[in-house]
Enzyme design. Sequence first.
Site, PDB file in Angstrom:
ATOM      1  N   GLU A  33       0.828  -1.204   0.000  1.00 61.19           N
ATOM      2  CA  GLU A  33       0.000   0.000   0.000  1.00 61.19           C
ATOM      3  C   GLU A  33       0.867   1.261   0.000  1.00 61.19           C
ATOM      4  OE1 GLU A  33      -3.251  -0.029  -0.332  1.00 61.19           O
ATOM      5  OE2 GLU A  33      -3.424  -2.204  -0.179  1.00 61.19           O
ATOM      6  N   GLU A  74      -5.883   4.323   7.851  1.00 58.54           N
ATOM      7  CA  GLU A  74      -5.366   3.824   6.569  1.00 58.54           C
ATOM      8  C   GLU A  74      -5.318   2.298   6.555  1.00 58.54           C
ATOM      9  OE1 GLU A  74      -4.566   3.652   2.881  1.00 58.54           O
ATOM     10  OE2 GLU A  74      -4.579   5.674   3.717  1.00 58.54           O
ATOM     11  N   GLU A  81     -10.563  -2.190   1.211  1.00 55.27           N
ATOM     12  CA  GLU A  81     -10.278  -2.290  -0.224  1.00 55.27           C
ATOM     13  C   GLU A  81      -9.885  -3.712  -0.611  1.00 55.27           C
ATOM     14  OE1 GLU A  81      -7.422   0.692  -1.283  1.00 55.27           O
ATOM     15  OE2 GLU A  81      -8.914   2.290  -1.188  1.00 55.27           O
TER      16      GLU A  81
END
Length: 123
Positions: A33, A74, A81
């Site tokens: 990420e 995050e 996601e």
Amino acid sequence: MSESPYKGKTGLRRVVNACGYSLAGLRAAYACEDAFRQEVWLACLLIPLAFWLEPAGVGRALMAGSVLVVLIVELLNSAIEAAVDRVSLENHRLAKRAKDIGSAAVFVALSQVGLVWACVLLS
């Protein structure tokens, strides 16, 4: 309904397993990420800066804590996601909504950093 076979672990074995899973998650987020990597480096800059600027003890805690909240949000956004992508890579309005809401949460957390830092430094 059957539960995960890992749910039966208790005591020290559960704690050790949980730590291993947590470290694996941090490694995966950092490796996969880009946004998390950028925010980690931002945290590496801002958290020491919060202590160097020498605000009052509560101010330091608020400044450092607000940065850590960004990392937490995050991580949760990345998990959302990944789960959405696991279900389907097809464009779908609900998948987009889930991803957009996760992104909005990160935006709010980053905005909070700016607000907290401004309040502490300008007071």
